[in-house]
Design a protein around this motif. Sequence first.
Motif, PDB file in Angstrom:
ATOM      1  N   CYS A  27      -1.153  -0.480  -4.757  1.00  0.00           N
ATOM      2  CA  CYS A  27      -2.473   0.002  -4.365  1.00  0.00           C
ATOM      3  C   CYS A  27      -2.341   1.291  -3.549  1.00  0.00           C
ATOM      4  N   ILE A  28      -3.307   2.199  -3.719  1.00  0.00           N
ATOM      5  CA  ILE A  28      -3.275   3.514  -3.082  1.00  0.00           C
ATOM      6  C   ILE A  28      -4.368   3.633  -2.033  1.00  0.00           C
ATOM      7  N   LEU A  29      -3.993   4.200  -0.881  1.00  0.00           N
ATOM      8  CA  LEU A  29      -4.941   4.580   0.159  1.00  0.00           C
ATOM      9  C   LEU A  29      -4.669   6.038   0.482  1.00  0.00           C
ATOM     10  N   ALA A  30      -5.611   6.930   0.151  1.00  0.00           N
ATOM     11  CA  ALA A  30      -5.326   8.365   0.228  1.00  0.00           C
ATOM     12  C   ALA A  30      -6.558   9.146   0.670  1.00  0.00           C
ATOM     13  N   SER A  31      -6.350  10.429   0.932  1.00  0.00           N
ATOM     14  CA  SER A  31      -7.432  11.308   1.373  1.00  0.00           C
ATOM     15  C   SER A  31      -8.377  11.641   0.226  1.00  0.00           C
ATOM     16  N   ASN A  32      -9.633  11.778   0.560  1.00  0.00           N
ATOM     17  CA  ASN A  32     -10.654  12.155  -0.416  1.00  0.00           C
ATOM     18  C   ASN A  32     -10.732  13.684  -0.479  1.00  0.00           C
ATOM     19  N   ILE A  33      -9.760  14.279  -1.173  1.00  0.00           N
ATOM     20  CA  ILE A  33      -9.700  15.728  -1.326  1.00  0.00           C
ATOM     21  C   ILE A  33      -9.494  16.066  -2.799  1.00  0.00           C
ATOM     22  N   GLU A  34      -9.777  17.332  -3.160  1.00  0.00           N
ATOM     23  CA  GLU A  34      -9.539  17.760  -4.535  1.00  0.00           C
ATOM     24  C   GLU A  34      -8.061  17.588  -4.855  1.00  0.00           C
ATOM     25  N   GLY A  35      -7.775  17.247  -6.061  1.00  0.00           N
ATOM     26  CA  GLY A  35      -6.404  16.947  -6.448  1.00  0.00           C
ATOM     27  C   GLY A  35      -6.196  15.445  -6.459  1.00  0.00           C
ATOM     28  N   ILE A  36      -6.411  14.807  -5.310  1.00  0.00           N
ATOM     29  CA  ILE A  36      -6.272  13.346  -5.227  1.00  0.00           C
ATOM     30  C   ILE A  36      -7.441  12.655  -5.919  1.00  0.00           C
ATOM     31  N   SER A  37      -8.668  13.127  -5.639  1.00  0.00           N
ATOM     32  CA  SER A  37      -9.845  12.460  -6.197  1.00  0.00           C
ATOM     33  C   SER A  37      -9.953  12.625  -7.711  1.00  0.00           C
ATOM     34  N   GLU A  38      -9.148  13.537  -8.276  1.00  0.00           N
ATOM     35  CA  GLU A  38      -9.137  13.691  -9.731  1.00  0.00           C
ATOM     36  C   GLU A  38      -8.441  12.529 -10.430  1.00  0.00           C
ATOM     37  N   LEU A  60       0.836  -1.199   0.000  1.00  0.00           N
ATOM     38  CA  LEU A  60       0.000   0.000   0.000  1.00  0.00           C
ATOM     39  C   LEU A  60       0.869   1.248   0.000  1.00  0.00           C
ATOM     40  N   LEU A  61       0.428   2.265  -0.726  1.00  0.00           N
ATOM     41  CA  LEU A  61       1.000   3.600  -0.575  1.00  0.00           C
ATOM     42  C   LEU A  61      -0.028   4.430   0.184  1.00  0.00           C
ATOM     43  N   ILE A  62       0.401   5.027   1.296  1.00  0.00           N
ATOM     44  CA  ILE A  62      -0.503   5.826   2.132  1.00  0.00           C
ATOM     45  C   ILE A  62      -0.239   7.304   1.864  1.00  0.00           C
ATOM     46  N   GLN A  63      -1.296   8.070   1.558  1.00  0.00           N
ATOM     47  CA  GLN A  63      -1.138   9.513   1.385  1.00  0.00           C
ATOM     48  C   GLN A  63      -2.343  10.239   2.018  1.00  0.00           C
ATOM     49  N   PRO A  64      -2.226  10.570   3.315  1.00  0.00           N
ATOM     50  CA  PRO A  64      -3.355  11.175   4.044  1.00  0.00           C
ATOM     51  C   PRO A  64      -3.356  12.703   3.995  1.00  0.00           C
ATOM     52  N   SER A  65      -3.026  13.284   2.854  1.00  0.00           N
ATOM     53  CA  SER A  65      -2.848  14.728   2.724  1.00  0.00           C
ATOM     54  C   SER A  65      -4.106  15.514   3.095  1.00  0.00           C
ATOM     55  N   LEU A  66      -3.890  16.746   3.571  1.00  0.00           N
ATOM     56  CA  LEU A  66      -4.983  17.674   3.847  1.00  0.00           C
ATOM     57  C   LEU A  66      -5.238  18.574   2.647  1.00  0.00           C
ATOM     58  N   VAL A  67      -4.181  18.940   1.943  1.00  0.00           N
ATOM     59  CA  VAL A  67      -4.286  19.669   0.674  1.00  0.00           C
ATOM     60  C   VAL A  67      -3.296  19.049  -0.296  1.00  0.00           C
ATOM     61  N   GLU A  68      -3.652  19.064  -1.572  1.00  0.00           N
ATOM     62  CA  GLU A  68      -2.783  18.409  -2.547  1.00  0.00           C
ATOM     63  C   GLU A  68      -3.151  18.895  -3.944  1.00  0.00           C
ATOM     64  N   GLY A  69      -2.149  19.087  -4.781  1.00  0.00           N
ATOM     65  CA  GLY A  69      -2.420  19.297  -6.197  1.00  0.00           C
ATOM     66  C   GLY A  69      -2.537  17.922  -6.832  1.00  0.00           C
ATOM     67  N   MET A  70      -2.090  17.783  -8.049  1.00  0.00           N
ATOM     68  CA  MET A  70      -2.047  16.455  -8.647  1.00  0.00           C
ATOM     69  C   MET A  70      -0.734  15.811  -8.220  1.00  0.00           C
ATOM     70  N   SER A  71      -0.839  14.796  -7.400  1.00  0.00           N
ATOM     71  CA  SER A  71       0.329  14.214  -6.747  1.00  0.00           C
ATOM     72  C   SER A  71       1.139  13.312  -7.676  1.00  0.00           C
ATOM     73  N   SER A  72       2.415  13.652  -7.860  1.00  0.00           N
ATOM     74  CA  SER A  72       3.315  12.788  -8.631  1.00  0.00           C
ATOM     75  C   SER A  72       3.540  11.461  -7.922  1.00  0.00           C
ATOM     76  N   THR A  73       3.525  11.490  -6.578  1.00  0.00           N
ATOM     77  CA  THR A  73       3.734  10.256  -5.814  1.00  0.00           C
ATOM     78  C   THR A  73       2.629   9.248  -6.099  1.00  0.00           C
ATOM     79  N   LEU A  74       1.392   9.730  -6.224  1.00  0.00           N
ATOM     80  CA  LEU A  74       0.285   8.817  -6.543  1.00  0.00           C
ATOM     81  C   LEU A  74       0.436   8.254  -7.952  1.00  0.00           C
TER      82      LEU A  74
END
Length: 269
Positions: free
Chosen positions: A193-204, A170-184
């Motif tokens: 597999c990705i487990l991340a925050s449901n925020i704009e930028g990530i959900s795109e 798993l890759l964990i990314q619990p960001s509070l704010v994020e653009g389009m993440s290169s790490t993802l």
Amino acid sequence: IVHAHHIAGALAMKNVSCKKILSIHGVYSKNIAQLYGKTTSNISKKYEKTALNFADVITVNSNEGYNYYTKMGFNVVQIPNAIDLNLIPKKSTKQFEHQMIFAGRLSKEKGVETLLETALQLPDNYHLLIAGSGPLEGKIRDLAAKKTNVHYLGYQSKPNVLSLIHSSDLLIQPSLVEGMSSTLLEAMGCGTCILASNIEGISEIVENEKTGVLVEPNNSGELLSKILELLPKKEKRSRMAKEGLQIVKQYDWKEVGKLYMDIYEDLLH
């Protein structure tokens, strides 16, 4: 052409006689608000607007950034982040049976405090690798000294980070704010597999339960629950990772680079 990245980089363009591009990753004033509070954010908004006026072209990498800066009255072009898929390792060595990784800046806006709260509750046989540096490094070191299943690796080179992501479940990314993440994008390219925050930028780029799993930000309980649910389910993780592998192809530099070349050519002609 001068091509600057980040609002602060706009200062390099101010008094230069040439064509100027400013690429913004995320929303500058929103990031400042998250880190330093509303008062500092209000000050940053004034500088933000001034800096944007230095550029002939403004690019953003997310829908959030596009909508925000367009409403400010600027002509904005949306171009996604990109990765070089040729750099993704073909093989890697896994260190632990149940292994997850956080890779990034160790700071508040990246959700590191949520990560710390979650790590305290992890079962001993679930191992968390943390790669990166930043202002919260001391807290990470303290936790790693207490928990034998939390492993702080410090700053790592890009090849090392990719190898670590490739070998993790798993890759964990619990960001509070994020653009389009290169790490993802890199995790998708690694088939992780990705487990991340449901925020704009990530959900795109991560569709919940299809190319990864999204949780509410600032919610260590939900993050822990999803870790405990996903790590034993190899088939489910593999299914979402395969979906991600197909999607990430459109974010290869071979494709995205053409979009920047189009802007360069339009500016020069």
